[in-house]
Design a protein around this motif. Sequence first.
Motif, PDB file in Angstrom:
ATOM      1  N   GLU A 251       8.449 -10.894 -51.736  1.00  0.00           N
ATOM      2  CA  GLU A 251       8.261  -9.514 -52.194  1.00  0.00           C
ATOM      3  C   GLU A 251       8.941  -8.581 -51.217  1.00  0.00           C
ATOM      4  O   GLU A 251       8.904  -8.799 -50.004  1.00  0.00           O
ATOM      5  CB  GLU A 251       6.758  -9.210 -52.269  1.00  0.00           C
ATOM      6  N   HIS A 293       9.444  -8.216 -56.718  1.00  0.00           N
ATOM      7  CA  HIS A 293       8.783  -9.456 -56.286  1.00  0.00           C
ATOM      8  C   HIS A 293       9.137 -10.581 -57.237  1.00  0.00           C
ATOM      9  O   HIS A 293       9.608 -10.375 -58.364  1.00  0.00           O
ATOM     10  CB  HIS A 293       7.266  -9.261 -56.219  1.00  0.00           C
ATOM     11  N   THR A 297       4.275 -14.088 -58.733  1.00  0.00           N
ATOM     12  CA  THR A 297       3.591 -13.680 -57.501  1.00  0.00           C
ATOM     13  C   THR A 297       2.974 -12.301 -57.710  1.00  0.00           C
ATOM     14  O   THR A 297       3.414 -11.518 -58.553  1.00  0.00           O
ATOM     15  CB  THR A 297       4.543 -13.626 -56.303  1.00  0.00           C
ATOM     16  N   VAL A 298       1.937 -12.002 -56.934  1.00  0.00           N
ATOM     17  CA  VAL A 298       1.249 -10.710 -57.028  1.00  0.00           C
ATOM     18  C   VAL A 298       1.683  -9.868 -55.828  1.00  0.00           C
ATOM     19  O   VAL A 298       1.522 -10.292 -54.684  1.00  0.00           O
ATOM     20  CB  VAL A 298      -0.271 -10.896 -57.019  1.00  0.00           C
TER      21      VAL A 298
END
Length: 304
Positions: A251, A293, A297-298
């Motif tokens: 990210e 990102h 994924t967070v």
Amino acid sequence: MAHVLGQNQYGKAETRLVRITRGGTRHEVKDLSVSVALSGDLDDVHLSGSNANCLPTDTAKNTCYAFAKQYGIGSAEEYGIRLARHFVDDVEPIHRARIRIEEYFWDRIRTPGAQGRFIGSEEVGHSFVRRGSEVRTAEVVWDGSALQVVSGLHGLVVMNSTDSEFWGYIKDRYTTLQEAYDRVLATEVTARWRHSFTGAPGQPEPDWDACWAEVRRHLLEAFAETYSYSLQQTLHAMGIRVLDHVPGVDEIRLQLPNKHHFVVDMAPYGLKNENEVFFAADRPYGLIEGTVHREGTVPVIPVD
């Protein structure tokens, strides 16, 4: 009405630390500002005034200096990880530590050669000059089980003197900005990127310095190589360039203030300004922010 103590933390902010490694006549300098924030079993400190679980912030400061002496500073990330693990693993009431570091760059001064000419000039091993406004950053969070490392930079000023346009935008009764088909695009990059490294057993630790240099290079290359129709488009191009080329980064968050360059009206002077002379305005400025990102994924880097 009942009251509840919410999230809290404490620590020592902006401990200024310079570590000089003296390798014979050639010295190395690490210049840091270190901020420590600690969380854990600290309710009594707030609710009853008991300091039984409180590690003094002065101790946190002293630990920064002691670790610089005992272990050296290979990189901001490595140093931050060591500090974070110490506060959580060795101080029982502390369950979470966040270490934020700014690193300031010093370049070696070059002097004339023995003949008084700059042909064959040499670097002086113990003399340095501070490098501009660019700062390297690192943030490490350790909670006893998971490690989060966010590297970054700020103060990186860049400019394209052409290959930038801005037109086709919304216009209403308050719009005075003229459409631009060949403009100066300049910004001061603030970037933070999160590594996939979590400190899990057996997971190899990245070469932090090499990774930081690689991300910086791709940010600059993307800025230079993107024909821009907006600073937002450039931001996205810079983000995807990093993720495409640096597999250990999951990210990246970018903040790009638009350092406006307005063409000066020279008609009152009887001159024609052919996109050559500009007024460089420092404020107000457009502030473009965004995160890129990997799919799945967070994003977790906060908006400051």
